[in-house]
Design a protein around this motif. Sequence first.
Motif, PDB file in Angstrom:
ATOM      1  N   THR A 151      -4.184  -0.830  -5.023  1.00 37.71           N
ATOM      2  CA  THR A 151      -4.532   0.585  -5.079  1.00 37.71           C
ATOM      3  C   THR A 151      -5.463   0.859  -6.253  1.00 37.71           C
ATOM      4  OG1 THR A 151      -2.445   1.230  -4.041  1.00 37.71           O
ATOM      5  CG2 THR A 151      -3.616   2.929  -5.297  1.00 37.71           C
ATOM      6  N   GLU A 187       0.361   6.494   5.456  1.00 29.63           N
ATOM      7  CA  GLU A 187      -0.086   5.105   5.360  1.00 29.63           C
ATOM      8  C   GLU A 187       0.979   4.153   5.887  1.00 29.63           C
ATOM      9  OE1 GLU A 187      -3.410   5.031   1.842  1.00 29.63           O
ATOM     10  OE2 GLU A 187      -1.350   4.488   1.295  1.00 29.63           O
ATOM     11  N   THR A 245      -5.123   2.377   4.979  1.00 28.88           N
ATOM     12  CA  THR A 245      -5.456   3.181   3.811  1.00 28.88           C
ATOM     13  C   THR A 245      -6.116   4.478   4.251  1.00 28.88           C
ATOM     14  OG1 THR A 245      -5.738   1.183   2.467  1.00 28.88           O
ATOM     15  CG2 THR A 245      -6.765   3.207   1.645  1.00 28.88           C
TER      16      THR A 245
END
Length: 357
Positions: free
Chosen positions: A182, A244, A250
Amino acid sequence: MLHHPMSDLAALHLRLFQFRCHEELRVELPVGRHFFFGSNGQGKTSVLEAVYFLSRLRSFRTAQTRELVCWQRDCFRVEAKLGGTALSATWSATGRELVMDGKPVASAVDFWGQFATVLFIGEDRELVTGSGAGRRNWVDGLIAQREPGYLATAQHYARALKQRNAWLRQGGEDRRVGESLTQLVTEHGLAMTRARQAITEPLACAVSETVRALSGERDAVTLRYRSSFSLEAAPDWASVAVGEQRFQATLLGPHRDDWILERHGKPLGKFGSEGQQRTTALALRLAEAQLIRERRGQWPVFLMDDVAPQLDENRQAALRALLPAEAFILITAPEDRGWTMAQDFRWMVSPSACLPQ
């Protein structure tokens, strides 16, 4: 080497070796507009395709590079020399070899875009009517030809996004891995967002002005950037966590960006006429060329694959007036349809031959 009798200016030297239907083709092109005539299957579009491959390391006609190899051959090579720069790209089933000014180039990132081009094709209308993916690819190509480091950033983002999506598909159980991925998606994604935002205002102005010049209308086409990431606050990953997990993909990042084209406040792709859509698509390409020139100091090579028949006479005349005299402009057509002018260069193309007319 074949050369046009009027070629006494700085020239673009091209050599195609075992590319499509050309066993070997050499041609020298002075600055100006070049019309390549010939029947279907004679290799005129292949000349444009070869130049594009040298610029982007891919074809605009096929995703399978092996299809560019001449029949019953196992490799091809494209070479170009312009000014003080010489480029060569060789492809075979065993690998690719890139050379710039006589020296091998190990990374495609260092080769890509050295030879700036802008492509005009009949399918460009999809830039207006199609999905956001086409517009994202187009804007990214423009930025990458202006900003040398952008392509690497986009590749880093694509790699991190692919890994994060794989992590989500595997259930997203390893929290430490997820946090690391991330962070990478956020870092590279914000860099892309900043570059995309910076290009949008000058691009929107250029597009609006060019649409007016092509159409003769006062009504402006507007272009605005709809970004997934905000530059004013950190991405809110918590807000999409449930989604998600459900979609295993994503849901934030530049891969979800888009540019909205409107006329009178209405989406042009849905409510515009075919003529308005084609005019706007042409304006997008001309604006692309203008912005590349502003940054690099010289015009990219214009690659125009039989685009004139899709325009009415007034727009054809306007396009002629907008094409810069000091650029290399390569135009294909089956025959001369009255679009050429006295100062233009005319070539008749057949396999391994490009003869001045």
